[in-house]
Write a protein that holds these residues in place. Structure first.
Motif, PDB file in Angstrom:
ATOM      1  N   ASP A 158      10.675  23.236 -29.287  1.00 23.14           N
ATOM      2  CA  ASP A 158      12.079  22.816 -29.256  1.00 23.14           C
ATOM      3  C   ASP A 158      12.927  23.760 -28.406  1.00 23.14           C
ATOM      4  OD1 ASP A 158      11.385  20.746 -30.932  1.00 23.14           O
ATOM      5  OD2 ASP A 158      11.897  21.854 -32.760  1.00 23.14           O
ATOM      6  N   ALA A 159      12.651  25.065 -28.513  1.00 24.81           N
ATOM      7  CA  ALA A 159      13.427  26.034 -27.735  1.00 24.81           C
ATOM      8  C   ALA A 159      13.217  25.832 -26.238  1.00 24.81           C
ATOM      9  CB  ALA A 159      13.042  27.458 -28.137  1.00 24.81           C
ATOM     10  N   ALA A 160      11.986  25.560 -25.853  1.00 25.66           N
ATOM     11  CA  ALA A 160      11.701  25.331 -24.443  1.00 25.66           C
ATOM     12  C   ALA A 160      12.390  24.072 -23.938  1.00 25.66           C
ATOM     13  CB  ALA A 160      10.192  25.239 -24.228  1.00 25.66           C
ATOM     14  N   ARG A 161      12.450  23.054 -24.770  1.00 31.57           N
ATOM     15  CA  ARG A 161      13.110  21.807 -24.356  1.00 31.57           C
ATOM     16  C   ARG A 161      14.622  22.001 -24.241  1.00 31.57           C
ATOM     17  NH1 ARG A 161       9.790  17.373 -24.542  1.00 31.57           N
ATOM     18  NH2 ARG A 161       7.777  17.672 -25.566  1.00 31.57           N
ATOM     19  N   VAL A 162      15.194  22.821 -25.130  1.00 28.20           N
ATOM     20  CA  VAL A 162      16.621  23.111 -25.048  1.00 28.20           C
ATOM     21  C   VAL A 162      16.952  23.808 -23.736  1.00 28.20           C
ATOM     22  CG1 VAL A 162      18.470  24.503 -26.058  1.00 28.20           C
ATOM     23  CG2 VAL A 162      16.973  23.157 -27.537  1.00 28.20           C
ATOM     24  N   GLU A 163      16.016  24.643 -23.261  1.00 26.78           N
ATOM     25  CA  GLU A 163      16.219  25.339 -21.992  1.00 26.78           C
ATOM     26  C   GLU A 163      16.014  24.433 -20.780  1.00 26.78           C
ATOM     27  OE1 GLU A 163      17.299  28.383 -21.502  1.00 26.78           O
ATOM     28  OE2 GLU A 163      17.524  28.739 -23.654  1.00 26.78           O
ATOM     29  N   GLY A 164      15.680  23.180 -21.030  1.00 35.30           N
ATOM     30  CA  GLY A 164      15.534  22.232 -19.940  1.00 35.30           C
ATOM     31  C   GLY A 164      14.119  22.039 -19.432  1.00 35.30           C
ATOM     32  N   ALA A 165      13.135  22.587 -20.151  1.00 36.63           N
ATOM     33  CA  ALA A 165      11.739  22.452 -19.717  1.00 36.63           C
ATOM     34  C   ALA A 165      11.239  21.028 -19.964  1.00 36.63           C
ATOM     35  CB  ALA A 165      10.855  23.452 -20.451  1.00 36.63           C
ATOM     36  N   GLN A 169       5.888  21.351 -18.388  1.00 36.55           N
ATOM     37  CA  GLN A 169       6.247  22.763 -18.325  1.00 36.55           C
ATOM     38  C   GLN A 169       6.088  23.426 -19.693  1.00 36.55           C
ATOM     39  OE1 GLN A 169      10.222  22.123 -16.676  1.00 36.55           O
ATOM     40  NE2 GLN A 169       9.586  23.093 -14.740  1.00 36.55           N
ATOM     41  N   VAL A 170       6.456  22.707 -20.743  1.00 36.65           N
ATOM     42  CA  VAL A 170       6.269  23.237 -22.096  1.00 36.65           C
ATOM     43  C   VAL A 170       4.785  23.492 -22.351  1.00 36.65           C
ATOM     44  CG1 VAL A 170       6.510  22.742 -24.552  1.00 36.65           C
ATOM     45  CG2 VAL A 170       8.332  22.102 -22.958  1.00 36.65           C
ATOM     46  N   LYS A 173       3.675  26.590 -20.137  1.00 33.44           N
ATOM     47  CA  LYS A 173       4.352  27.860 -20.410  1.00 33.44           C
ATOM     48  C   LYS A 173       4.237  28.313 -21.865  1.00 33.44           C
ATOM     49  CE  LYS A 173       6.041  28.295 -16.218  1.00 33.44           C
ATOM     50  NZ  LYS A 173       5.615  29.399 -15.311  1.00 33.44           N
TER      51      LYS A 173
END
Length: 264
Positions: A158-165, A169-170, A173
């Motif tokens: 969820d944090a990676a998606r909030v950053e726009g990934a 990419q998720v 990374k």
């Protein structure tokens, strides 16, 4: 000493004794293959004779290309499938996973005839891709990676998606770096299996240009040359040495990854 420790030691001895005999026979003259004398002379001549008896350089190259090709395809397809089954919500996900698990119950040897007929239609017989194609997707690899991906905290996703990934990419990374021990363990399993696979390569290869090591070792069992156990043991050690070294280097990751996946 507990009963479990005694049993483990006995199993270890049973496993190591054939290897110990192969080492003894390979580094001693042929007359000492059935006689164990501590004063027996040492020699590397058996390795030289084994190397000269077959085009091992070509066999090693073929085998390296084969296992690398299979492993690369399995990791790419397995990673994408495992991520979809572990984190993506789509119709039929559970059914797809059940079908993948069902594949684990089908022995590859049961599909040899159909695989051979299919590859023959495409004119791929006696090529390295012909050996690799039936194995480029692994149900076991998908299952193992899915189990590993499910242990990754959803909060990281969820944090990676909030950053726009994006999803890919998720995956690259977040999930792939955290699953490194599993990739190493599965890589050892895949490489060791296909490095030692014999029946399928034997059926689909007819020339030196495409034969792997396991098929190339047949030259030492031909009746016209006789059976020299010292040379056979030397050839066997040469072909199995890369696997033994790889396992010794990565044995900790090998055990840990299966424990994380819940496989005891």
């Amino acid at each position: 000493m507990t009963l479990e420790s005694t049993g483990a030691i006995l199993l270890a001895l049973i496993w190591v004794l054939p290897l110990a005999y192969a080492v003894w026979a390979a580094i001693h003259p042929a007359e000492y293959t059935t006689r164990f004398e501590l004063t027996a002379p040492l020699t590397l001549d058996n390795f030289a004779r084994a190397w000269a008896a077959a085009p091992f350089a070509r066999y090693f190259l073929n085998t390296f290309i084969l296992v690398t090709m299979i492993l690369a395809c399995q990791l790419v397809l397995g990673t994408l499938a495992a991520y979809a089954l572990a984190r993506q919500d789509f119709w039929g996900r559970d059914v797809a996973f059940a079908l993948i698990l069902a594949q684990l119950m089908i022995m590859p040897d049961a599909l040899i005839v159909e695989n051979y007929r299919t590859l023959s239609r495409f004119g791929l017989i006696d090529t390295i891709p012909a050996i690799a194609l039936p194995y480029i997707a692994s149900a076991f690899g998908i299952f193992l990676l899915r189990q590993t991906f499910k242990t990754v905290p959803k909060e990281l996703d969820d944090a990676a998606r909030v950053e726009g990934a994006r999803p890919l990419q998720v995956l690259m990374k977040v999930y792939v770096p955290l699953a490194k021990p599993t990739y190493i363990a599965y890589g050892l399993v895949s490489v060791s299996y296909h490095w030692n696979n014999f029946l399928w390569p034997l059926l689909v290869t007819n020339s030196v240009e495409s034969r792997p090591l396991t098929v190339g070792l047949q030259v030492f069992s031909s009746s016209d040359q006789g059976i020299d156990w010292a040379v056979i043991c030397a050839a066997t050690l040469m072909t199995s040495a890369p696997l033994l070294i790889g396992f010794l280097l990565f044995q900790r990751q090998f055990v840990q990854s299966f424990m994380r996946a819940g496989i005891k």
